[in-house]
Write an enzyme that holds these catalytic residues in place. Structure first.
Site, PDB file in Angstrom:
ATOM      1  N   ILE A 156       0.842  -1.205   0.000  1.00  0.00           N
ATOM      2  CA  ILE A 156       0.000   0.000   0.000  1.00  0.00           C
ATOM      3  C   ILE A 156       0.877   1.256   0.000  1.00  0.00           C
ATOM      4  CG2 ILE A 156      -1.709   1.299   1.369  1.00  0.00           C
ATOM      5  CD1 ILE A 156      -2.753  -1.548   2.294  1.00  0.00           C
ATOM      6  N   ALA A 235      -3.436   2.814   8.009  1.00  0.00           N
ATOM      7  CA  ALA A 235      -3.069   1.437   8.387  1.00  0.00           C
ATOM      8  C   ALA A 235      -3.903   0.923   9.561  1.00  0.00           C
ATOM      9  CB  ALA A 235      -1.590   1.373   8.684  1.00  0.00           C
ATOM     10  N   ARG A 236      -3.520   1.264  10.767  1.00  0.00           N
ATOM     11  CA  ARG A 236      -4.271   0.822  11.947  1.00  0.00           C
ATOM     12  C   ARG A 236      -4.157   1.889  13.044  1.00  0.00           C
ATOM     13  NH1 ARG A 236      -6.582  -2.115   9.152  1.00  0.00           N
ATOM     14  NH2 ARG A 236      -6.740  -4.393   9.191  1.00  0.00           N
ATOM     15  N   ASP A 260      -8.229   7.208   8.705  1.00  0.00           N
ATOM     16  CA  ASP A 260      -9.244   6.247   8.260  1.00  0.00           C
ATOM     17  C   ASP A 260      -9.458   5.175   9.329  1.00  0.00           C
ATOM     18  OD1 ASP A 260     -11.029   5.113   6.294  1.00  0.00           O
ATOM     19  OD2 ASP A 260      -9.538   3.553   5.904  1.00  0.00           O
ATOM     20  N   GLU A 265     -12.139   1.244  17.411  1.00  0.00           N
ATOM     21  CA  GLU A 265     -13.179   1.570  16.421  1.00  0.00           C
ATOM     22  C   GLU A 265     -14.507   0.918  16.810  1.00  0.00           C
ATOM     23  OE1 GLU A 265     -11.949   0.456  12.475  1.00  0.00           O
ATOM     24  OE2 GLU A 265     -10.130   1.659  12.619  1.00  0.00           O
ATOM     25  N   HIS A 283     -13.056   4.051   8.347  1.00  0.00           N
ATOM     26  CA  HIS A 283     -12.375   2.817   7.910  1.00  0.00           C
ATOM     27  C   HIS A 283     -12.881   2.358   6.526  1.00  0.00           C
ATOM     28  CE1 HIS A 283     -10.066  -0.863   9.556  1.00  0.00           C
ATOM     29  NE2 HIS A 283      -9.963  -0.799   8.233  1.00  0.00           N
ATOM     30  N   GLY A 285     -10.865   2.085   3.775  1.00  0.00           N
ATOM     31  CA  GLY A 285      -9.744   1.679   2.916  1.00  0.00           C
ATOM     32  C   GLY A 285     -10.092   0.755   1.760  1.00  0.00           C
TER      33      GLY A 285
END
Ligand code: NAP
Length: 317
Positions: A156, A235-236, A260, A265, A283, A285
Protein backbone atom coordinates in the site's frame (compact mmCIF):
# COMPACT_ATOMS: atom_id res chain seq x y z
CA UNK A 1 -17.81 -30.53 2.60
CA UNK A 2 -15.99 -28.56 5.27
CA UNK A 3 -18.14 -26.69 7.76
CA UNK A 4 -17.13 -23.03 7.99
CA UNK A 5 -18.36 -20.31 10.33
CA UNK A 6 -18.53 -16.99 8.44
CA UNK A 7 -18.62 -14.33 11.13
CA UNK A 8 -19.90 -11.35 9.08
CA UNK A 9 -22.05 -10.95 5.99
CA UNK A 10 -20.26 -10.90 2.64
CA UNK A 11 -21.43 -9.42 -0.66
CA UNK A 12 -24.12 -11.68 -2.16
CA UNK A 13 -22.01 -13.17 -4.96
CA UNK A 14 -19.37 -14.13 -2.40
CA UNK A 15 -21.92 -15.76 -0.09
CA UNK A 16 -23.11 -17.75 -3.13
CA UNK A 17 -19.54 -18.88 -3.75
CA UNK A 18 -19.14 -19.80 -0.07
CA UNK A 19 -22.36 -21.87 -0.25
CA UNK A 20 -21.03 -23.78 -3.25
CA UNK A 21 -17.65 -24.38 -1.60
CA UNK A 22 -18.55 -25.15 2.03
CA UNK A 23 -21.27 -26.08 4.42
CA UNK A 24 -21.35 -22.40 5.43
CA UNK A 25 -22.83 -21.01 8.62
CA UNK A 26 -23.75 -17.36 7.86
CA UNK A 27 -24.39 -14.47 10.25
CA UNK A 28 -27.67 -13.40 8.66
CA UNK A 29 -28.19 -10.34 10.90
CA UNK A 30 -24.54 -9.30 10.53
CA UNK A 31 -24.31 -8.90 14.30
CA UNK A 32 -21.00 -8.40 16.04
CA UNK A 33 -20.38 -11.76 17.77
CA UNK A 34 -19.07 -11.65 21.31
CA UNK A 35 -16.01 -13.82 21.93
CA UNK A 36 -18.23 -16.28 23.83
CA UNK A 37 -20.72 -16.53 20.96
CA UNK A 38 -17.90 -17.02 18.48
CA UNK A 39 -16.59 -19.95 20.53
CA UNK A 40 -20.07 -21.49 20.78
CA UNK A 41 -20.84 -21.08 17.08
CA UNK A 42 -17.49 -22.66 16.17
CA UNK A 43 -18.56 -26.00 17.64
CA UNK A 44 -18.59 -28.64 14.92
CA UNK A 45 -16.85 -26.31 12.43
CA UNK A 46 -13.59 -26.96 10.57
CA UNK A 47 -12.70 -23.31 10.08
CA UNK A 48 -13.66 -19.68 10.60
CA UNK A 49 -13.83 -16.94 7.98
CA UNK A 50 -13.27 -13.98 10.30
CA UNK A 51 -13.24 -10.23 9.87
CA UNK A 52 -11.18 -7.49 11.51
CA UNK A 53 -14.09 -6.85 13.92
CA UNK A 54 -13.55 -10.27 15.54
CA UNK A 55 -11.13 -10.14 18.44
CA UNK A 56 -9.44 -13.53 18.31
CA UNK A 57 -7.08 -13.08 21.25
CA UNK A 58 -5.21 -15.91 23.00
CA UNK A 59 -8.01 -16.55 25.52
CA UNK A 60 -10.60 -16.93 22.73
CA UNK A 61 -8.34 -19.05 20.52
CA UNK A 62 -7.52 -21.38 23.38
CA UNK A 63 -11.24 -22.06 23.87
CA UNK A 64 -11.99 -22.85 20.22
CA UNK A 65 -12.92 -26.48 19.54
CA UNK A 66 -10.13 -28.81 18.36
CA UNK A 67 -11.92 -29.21 15.01
CA UNK A 68 -10.97 -25.64 13.96
CA UNK A 69 -7.96 -25.88 11.64
CA UNK A 70 -7.97 -22.50 9.93
CA UNK A 71 -8.91 -18.86 10.58
CA UNK A 72 -9.16 -17.10 7.24
CA UNK A 73 -9.18 -13.35 7.94
CA UNK A 74 -11.12 -11.13 5.55
CA UNK A 75 -8.36 -8.45 5.61
CA UNK A 76 -4.66 -8.06 4.89
CA UNK A 77 -4.04 -6.95 8.50
CA UNK A 78 -4.22 -9.60 11.22
CA UNK A 79 -3.71 -7.54 14.38
CA UNK A 80 -7.09 -8.86 15.59
CA UNK A 81 -5.71 -12.42 15.82
CA UNK A 82 -3.10 -13.80 18.20
CA UNK A 83 -0.92 -15.62 15.66
CA UNK A 84 1.21 -17.41 18.24
CA UNK A 85 -1.81 -18.74 20.15
CA UNK A 86 -3.26 -20.01 16.87
CA UNK A 87 0.03 -21.61 15.88
CA UNK A 88 0.42 -23.40 19.18
CA UNK A 89 -3.06 -24.89 18.67
CA UNK A 90 -2.19 -25.95 15.13
CA UNK A 91 -4.58 -23.41 13.58
CA UNK A 92 -3.44 -21.77 10.34
CA UNK A 93 -4.17 -18.05 9.93
CA UNK A 94 -4.46 -16.56 6.44
CA UNK A 95 -5.02 -13.03 5.09
CA UNK A 96 -5.99 -11.31 1.81
CA UNK A 97 -2.96 -9.37 0.51
CA UNK A 98 -2.61 -7.62 -2.90
CA UNK A 99 -6.31 -7.49 -3.83
CA UNK A 100 -6.97 -4.47 -1.61
CA UNK A 101 -3.79 -2.53 -2.28
CA UNK A 102 -5.19 -0.17 -4.94
CA UNK A 103 -8.43 0.70 -3.13
CA UNK A 104 -6.62 1.31 0.17
CA UNK A 105 -3.94 3.43 -1.48
CA UNK A 106 -6.69 5.56 -3.04
CA UNK A 107 -8.04 6.26 0.44
CA UNK A 108 -4.48 6.90 1.65
CA UNK A 109 -4.11 9.59 -1.01
CA UNK A 110 -7.55 11.00 -0.17
CA UNK A 111 -6.40 11.38 3.45
CA UNK A 112 -3.33 13.30 2.33
CA UNK A 113 -5.36 15.58 0.04
CA UNK A 114 -8.22 15.99 2.51
CA UNK A 115 -5.97 16.89 5.43
CA UNK A 116 -3.61 19.16 3.49
CA UNK A 117 -6.35 21.01 1.59
CA UNK A 118 -8.72 21.43 4.55
CA UNK A 119 -11.49 19.34 3.01
CA UNK A 120 -13.46 18.93 6.28
CA UNK A 121 -13.75 22.68 6.73
CA UNK A 122 -14.45 23.20 3.04
CA UNK A 123 -17.27 20.63 2.98
CA UNK A 124 -18.85 22.10 6.12
CA UNK A 125 -18.70 25.65 4.70
CA UNK A 126 -20.07 24.65 1.32
CA UNK A 127 -23.01 22.87 3.01
CA UNK A 128 -23.69 25.78 5.38
CA UNK A 129 -23.62 28.30 2.55
CA UNK A 130 -22.87 31.98 2.97
CA UNK A 131 -19.13 31.52 2.61
CA UNK A 132 -17.29 34.38 1.04
CA UNK A 133 -14.36 33.83 -1.30
CA UNK A 134 -11.26 35.84 -0.44
CA UNK A 135 -7.57 35.53 -1.26
CA UNK A 136 -6.82 33.89 2.09
CA UNK A 137 -10.01 31.85 2.53
CA UNK A 138 -9.34 28.24 3.65
CA UNK A 139 -5.77 28.31 2.48
CA UNK A 140 -4.21 24.87 2.76
CA UNK A 141 -0.92 23.12 2.13
CA UNK A 142 0.06 22.39 -1.46
CA UNK A 143 1.36 18.91 -2.17
CA UNK A 144 3.60 19.78 -5.11
CA UNK A 145 7.18 20.05 -3.86
CA UNK A 146 6.27 18.79 -0.38
CA UNK A 147 8.09 15.87 1.26
CA UNK A 148 6.01 12.74 1.90
CA UNK A 149 7.26 10.29 4.52
CA UNK A 150 5.91 6.79 4.07
CA UNK A 151 6.09 4.76 7.27
CA UNK A 152 5.83 1.18 6.02
CA UNK A 153 6.63 1.19 2.30
CA UNK A 154 5.02 -2.17 1.52
CA UNK A 155 2.32 -2.85 -1.06
CA UNK A 156 0.00 0.00 0.00
CA UNK A 157 2.83 2.40 0.87
CA UNK A 158 4.46 1.89 -2.54
CA UNK A 159 1.19 2.57 -4.37
CA UNK A 160 0.60 5.75 -2.33
CA UNK A 161 4.20 6.80 -3.09
CA UNK A 162 3.61 6.25 -6.81
CA UNK A 163 0.50 8.45 -6.87
CA UNK A 164 2.05 11.07 -4.57
CA UNK A 165 5.11 11.22 -6.81
CA UNK A 166 2.87 11.95 -9.79
CA UNK A 167 1.45 14.86 -7.74
CA UNK A 168 4.96 16.27 -7.39
CA UNK A 169 5.69 15.08 -3.85
CA UNK A 170 9.21 14.05 -2.85
CA UNK A 171 9.17 10.58 -1.32
CA UNK A 172 11.03 9.35 1.77
CA UNK A 173 10.36 6.08 3.60
CA UNK A 174 11.21 3.94 6.58
CA UNK A 175 10.92 0.15 6.79
CA UNK A 176 13.01 -2.20 8.91
CA UNK A 177 14.72 -3.19 5.67
CA UNK A 178 15.65 -1.14 2.61
CA UNK A 179 13.77 -1.93 -0.59
CA UNK A 180 15.42 -3.00 -3.79
CA UNK A 181 15.86 -0.29 -6.45
CA UNK A 182 12.98 -1.61 -8.57
CA UNK A 183 10.54 -1.14 -5.67
CA UNK A 184 11.68 2.12 -4.06
CA UNK A 185 10.83 4.33 -7.08
CA UNK A 186 13.82 6.54 -6.29
CA UNK A 187 12.56 7.31 -2.78
CA UNK A 188 15.05 8.10 -0.02
CA UNK A 189 15.43 5.37 2.62
CA UNK A 190 15.78 6.18 6.32
CA UNK A 191 16.95 3.39 8.57
CA UNK A 192 15.42 5.00 11.65
CA UNK A 193 11.96 6.30 12.42
CA UNK A 194 13.52 9.52 13.67
CA UNK A 195 15.30 10.01 10.36
CA UNK A 196 12.05 9.63 8.42
CA UNK A 197 9.95 11.81 10.69
CA UNK A 198 12.45 14.66 10.65
CA UNK A 199 11.92 15.10 6.87
CA UNK A 200 8.18 14.35 6.70
CA UNK A 201 6.12 17.44 5.88
CA UNK A 202 3.35 14.90 5.38
CA UNK A 203 3.45 11.46 6.99
CA UNK A 204 1.53 8.48 5.61
CA UNK A 205 1.34 5.60 8.08
CA UNK A 206 1.13 2.33 6.15
CA UNK A 207 2.81 -0.27 8.39
CA UNK A 208 0.93 -3.09 10.15
CA UNK A 209 -0.14 -2.96 13.79
CA UNK A 210 2.24 -5.16 15.76
CA UNK A 211 3.88 -5.29 19.17
CA UNK A 212 6.67 -3.15 17.65
CA UNK A 213 4.43 -0.50 16.09
CA UNK A 214 1.80 0.07 18.79
CA UNK A 215 1.94 3.76 19.77
CA UNK A 216 4.98 4.24 17.54
CA UNK A 217 3.71 7.77 16.85
CA UNK A 218 3.67 9.17 20.37
CA UNK A 219 4.52 12.22 22.47
CA UNK A 220 8.25 11.76 21.90
CA UNK A 221 8.28 10.80 18.21
CA UNK A 222 5.78 13.52 17.18
CA UNK A 223 8.46 16.02 18.19
CA UNK A 224 10.78 14.66 15.45
CA UNK A 225 8.31 15.93 12.81
CA UNK A 226 8.77 19.42 11.35
CA UNK A 227 6.47 22.04 12.91
CA UNK A 228 3.20 22.14 11.00
CA UNK A 229 3.49 18.60 9.64
CA UNK A 230 0.42 16.68 8.48
CA UNK A 231 -0.08 13.11 9.76
CA UNK A 232 -2.24 10.58 7.92
CA UNK A 233 -3.03 7.00 8.92
CA UNK A 234 -4.53 4.44 6.54
CA UNK A 235 -3.07 1.44 8.39
CA UNK A 236 -4.27 0.82 11.95
CA UNK A 237 -5.30 3.09 14.83
CA UNK A 238 -3.11 1.24 17.31
CA UNK A 239 0.00 2.83 15.77
CA UNK A 240 -0.90 6.33 17.00
CA UNK A 241 -1.10 7.56 20.60
CA UNK A 242 -4.28 9.61 20.22
CA UNK A 243 -3.85 11.79 23.30
CA UNK A 244 -0.39 12.85 22.13
CA UNK A 245 -1.68 13.54 18.60
CA UNK A 246 -4.67 15.58 19.80
CA UNK A 247 -2.36 17.56 22.08
CA UNK A 248 -0.04 18.19 19.10
CA UNK A 249 -3.02 19.44 17.04
CA UNK A 250 -3.95 21.77 19.88
CA UNK A 251 -0.40 23.14 20.09
CA UNK A 252 -0.31 23.51 16.27
CA UNK A 253 2.76 21.31 16.20
CA UNK A 254 0.63 19.24 13.83
CA UNK A 255 -1.25 21.21 11.18
CA UNK A 256 -3.83 18.56 10.33
CA UNK A 257 -4.52 14.83 10.51
CA UNK A 258 -6.15 12.53 7.96
CA UNK A 259 -7.44 9.33 9.54
CA UNK A 260 -9.24 6.25 8.26
CA UNK A 261 -8.50 3.99 11.23
CA UNK A 262 -8.70 4.40 15.01
CA UNK A 263 -8.02 2.72 18.29
CA UNK A 264 -11.19 1.19 19.66
CA UNK A 265 -13.18 1.57 16.42
CA UNK A 266 -15.87 2.78 15.92
CA UNK A 267 -15.52 4.84 19.12
CA UNK A 268 -12.75 7.17 18.07
CA UNK A 269 -11.20 9.51 20.59
CA UNK A 270 -13.67 12.43 20.81
CA UNK A 271 -10.71 14.83 20.93
CA UNK A 272 -10.42 14.46 17.14
CA UNK A 273 -14.02 15.62 16.64
CA UNK A 274 -13.23 19.01 18.18
CA UNK A 275 -10.61 19.73 15.54
CA UNK A 276 -11.71 21.15 12.21
CA UNK A 277 -8.30 20.16 10.92
CA UNK A 278 -9.07 16.47 11.44
CA UNK A 279 -10.15 14.91 8.14
CA UNK A 280 -11.71 11.66 9.28
CA UNK A 281 -13.21 8.68 7.49
CA UNK A 282 -14.90 5.53 8.90
CA UNK A 283 -12.38 2.82 7.91
CA UNK A 284 -13.13 2.94 4.17
CA UNK A 285 -9.74 1.68 2.92
CA UNK A 286 -10.88 -1.40 1.00
CA UNK A 287 -14.53 -0.36 0.57
CA UNK A 288 -15.17 -0.77 -3.14
CA UNK A 289 -17.34 -3.48 -4.67
CA UNK A 290 -14.50 -4.94 -6.74
CA UNK A 291 -12.13 -5.03 -3.81
CA UNK A 292 -14.54 -6.43 -1.22
CA UNK A 293 -15.54 -9.11 -3.75
CA UNK A 294 -11.92 -10.02 -4.44
CA UNK A 295 -11.11 -10.09 -0.71
CA UNK A 296 -14.00 -12.41 0.16
CA UNK A 297 -13.27 -14.70 -2.77
CA UNK A 298 -9.62 -14.88 -1.70
CA UNK A 299 -10.60 -15.60 1.92
CA UNK A 300 -12.77 -18.48 0.61
CA UNK A 301 -10.01 -19.73 -1.72
CA UNK A 302 -7.50 -19.63 1.15
CA UNK A 303 -9.66 -22.10 3.11
CA UNK A 304 -10.15 -24.28 0.07
CA UNK A 305 -6.42 -24.29 -0.69
CA UNK A 306 -5.54 -25.14 2.89
CA UNK A 307 -7.88 -28.12 3.10
CA UNK A 308 -6.93 -29.42 -0.36
CA UNK A 309 -3.14 -29.05 -0.07
CA UNK A 310 -2.37 -28.79 3.66
CA UNK A 311 -0.88 -25.35 3.09
CA UNK A 312 -1.79 -21.91 1.77
CA UNK A 313 0.35 -19.23 0.13
CA UNK A 314 -1.37 -16.57 2.26
CA UNK A 315 -0.69 -18.31 5.59
CA UNK A 316 0.79 -15.77 8.03
CA UNK A 317 1.65 -17.89 11.08
P1 NAP B 1 2.84 -4.95 3.58
O1 NAP B 1 2.99 -5.08 2.12
O2 NAP B 1 3.20 -6.11 4.46
O3 NAP B 1 3.66 -3.66 4.03
C1 NAP B 1 3.96 -3.35 5.36
C2 NAP B 1 5.21 -2.49 5.38
O4 NAP B 1 5.44 -2.08 6.73
C3 NAP B 1 6.46 -3.23 4.91
O5 NAP B 1 7.15 -2.40 4.01
C4 NAP B 1 7.28 -3.44 6.18
O6 NAP B 1 8.66 -3.40 5.87
C5 NAP B 1 6.83 -2.26 7.02
N1 NAP B 1 6.95 -2.53 8.47
C6 NAP B 1 6.51 -3.59 9.15
N2 NAP B 1 6.84 -3.49 10.45
C7 NAP B 1 7.51 -2.33 10.58
C8 NAP B 1 8.14 -1.68 11.68
N3 NAP B 1 8.14 -2.21 12.91
N4 NAP B 1 8.76 -0.49 11.47
C9 NAP B 1 8.78 0.04 10.21
N5 NAP B 1 8.21 -0.53 9.13
C10 NAP B 1 7.58 -1.71 9.32
O7 NAP B 1 1.33 -4.60 3.98
P2 NAP B 1 0.25 -3.81 3.13
O8 NAP B 1 -0.52 -4.77 2.28
O9 NAP B 1 0.89 -2.63 2.49
O10 NAP B 1 -0.73 -3.35 4.30
C11 NAP B 1 -0.25 -2.52 5.34
C12 NAP B 1 -1.28 -2.36 6.43
O11 NAP B 1 -2.36 -1.55 5.98
C13 NAP B 1 -1.97 -3.65 6.87
O12 NAP B 1 -1.21 -4.34 7.85
C14 NAP B 1 -3.31 -3.18 7.41
O13 NAP B 1 -3.23 -3.02 8.80
C15 NAP B 1 -3.49 -1.82 6.76
N6 NAP B 1 -4.69 -1.78 5.90
C16 NAP B 1 -5.67 -0.88 6.16
C17 NAP B 1 -6.79 -0.84 5.37
C18 NAP B 1 -7.92 0.14 5.63
O14 NAP B 1 -9.06 -0.21 5.38
N7 NAP B 1 -7.64 1.34 6.06
C19 NAP B 1 -6.92 -1.72 4.28
C20 NAP B 1 -5.88 -2.60 4.02
C21 NAP B 1 -4.76 -2.63 4.84
P3 NAP B 1 9.74 -4.20 6.78
O15 NAP B 1 9.20 -5.57 6.96
O16 NAP B 1 11.01 -4.12 5.99
O17 NAP B 1 9.84 -3.44 8.05
Amino acid sequence: MKKILITRRLLRSCEDKAKETFDANFNLNDELYSQQKLIELSKGCDGILSSLTDKLDAVTINKLPDTIKIISNFAVGFGNIDLEAAKSRGIAVTNTPEVLTDATAEIGVLLILGACRRASEGIASAREGGWKWSADYLIGKQLTGTRLGVLGMGRIGQKIAKIAKSLGMIIHYHNRSKLSDDKDQGATYHDTLKGLLSVSDVLSICCPASKETVDMINKETIEYLPKGAVVTNVARGDIVDDEAMIDALERRKIYAVGLDVYKNEPNLNPGYLKHKSAFILPHLGSATKDTRTAMANLAIDNIDEYFSTGNCKNKVN
